[in-house]
Design a protein around this motif. Structure first.
Motif, PDB file in Angstrom:
ATOM      1  N   GLU A 171     -10.926  16.549  21.293  1.00 51.90           N
ATOM      2  CA  GLU A 171     -10.823  17.697  20.681  1.00 51.90           C
ATOM      3  C   GLU A 171      -9.073  17.905  20.285  1.00 51.90           C
ATOM      4  O   GLU A 171      -8.154  17.755  21.156  1.00 51.90           O
ATOM      5  CB  GLU A 171     -11.017  19.308  21.420  1.00 51.90           C
ATOM      6  N   MET A 172      -8.985  18.147  19.057  1.00 48.93           N
ATOM      7  CA  MET A 172      -7.539  17.882  18.412  1.00 48.93           C
ATOM      8  C   MET A 172      -7.001  19.485  18.066  1.00 48.93           C
ATOM      9  O   MET A 172      -7.950  20.091  17.541  1.00 48.93           O
ATOM     10  CB  MET A 172      -7.360  17.181  17.489  1.00 48.93           C
ATOM     11  N   LYS A 173      -5.954  19.943  18.660  1.00 46.09           N
ATOM     12  CA  LYS A 173      -5.478  21.370  18.356  1.00 46.09           C
ATOM     13  C   LYS A 173      -4.014  21.588  17.760  1.00 46.09           C
ATOM     14  O   LYS A 173      -3.435  20.718  18.322  1.00 46.09           O
ATOM     15  CB  LYS A 173      -5.719  22.180  19.646  1.00 46.09           C
ATOM     16  N   VAL A 174      -3.963  22.466  16.819  1.00 50.73           N
ATOM     17  CA  VAL A 174      -2.634  22.323  16.139  1.00 50.73           C
ATOM     18  C   VAL A 174      -2.167  23.824  16.236  1.00 50.73           C
ATOM     19  O   VAL A 174      -2.957  24.604  15.598  1.00 50.73           O
ATOM     20  CB  VAL A 174      -2.549  21.589  14.901  1.00 50.73           C
ATOM     21  N   SER A 175      -1.126  24.081  16.498  1.00 49.09           N
ATOM     22  CA  SER A 175      -0.495  25.509  16.381  1.00 49.09           C
ATOM     23  C   SER A 175       0.788  25.707  15.474  1.00 49.09           C
ATOM     24  O   SER A 175       1.582  24.869  15.455  1.00 49.09           O
ATOM     25  CB  SER A 175       0.019  25.875  17.777  1.00 49.09           C
ATOM     26  N   SER A 176       0.585  26.806  14.786  1.00 47.87           N
ATOM     27  CA  SER A 176       1.753  27.239  14.040  1.00 47.87           C
ATOM     28  C   SER A 176       2.712  27.990  14.623  1.00 47.87           C
ATOM     29  O   SER A 176       3.696  28.517  13.822  1.00 47.87           O
ATOM     30  CB  SER A 176       1.337  27.742  12.403  1.00 47.87           C
TER      31      SER A 176
END
Length: 168
Positions: free
Chosen positions: A145-150
């Motif tokens: 699982e890859m997660k990106v946060s702004s």
């Protein structure tokens, strides 16, 4: 099947700073702005006999390298159905809804994504990570699982699962 262990890597330096704009429709978009995007990843695989799935250093090095590829660029979605990007000299001319945004090519990365959102960035980074099939096979990876946060409390994620008898 033996039990799986999940390793999550979410380090302060796993990030990229980039400019972007989200396209909401054929006529509506955000203004160009920037974020310090954070990246997190979790991987599920069996642990070996001494309780270790794999070296965390491998994951951290791969993630830092992927983040470095995007750091300090304006990110443009090359596959957007609403944005047309043309090269003109040293510049990209991005046409959207009757307006043209002009960007210096050396300041931009064209990404093979439909929009510059945390969801699309997560999918892009996951695909780039999985491109190294040797890592996935070598460590018998079951799920990533890859997660990106702004920003704090705002994440987009994407998952990949290995196919097996129970997960066709």
């Amino acid at each position: 099947m033996s039990s799986l262990t999940t390793i999550e890597v979410n380090k302060e330096d796993m990030k990229f700073s980039a400019a972007h704009f989200t396209i909401f429709s054929a006529t509506e978009r955000e203004r160009v702005h920037g974020h310090n995007f954070r990246v997190s990843m979790s991987i599920s695989s069996p642990a070996n006999g001494n309780g270790l799935a794999f070296s965390y250093k491998l994951l951290k090095d791969k993630m830092r390298a992927l983040c470095d590829e995007l750091d300090e660029y304006t990110l443009l979605p090359a596959q957007s159905p609403y944005l047309t990007i043309a090269e003109q000299g040293l510049y990209y001319h991005a046409a959207f809804n009757g307006e043209t945004l002009i960007f210096l090519q050396s300041d931009c990365k064209l990404l093979p994504i439909p929009n510059t959102t945390v969801e699309a960035f997560a999918d892009y980074l996951l695909g780039r990570f999985l491109h190294d099939d040797d890592f996935v096979a070598r460590y018998d990876i079951f799920q990533v699982e890859m997660k990106v946060s702004s920003g704090p409390g705002q994440w987009g994620s994407c998952q990949w699962r290995a196919k097996d008898e129970q997960n066709p």
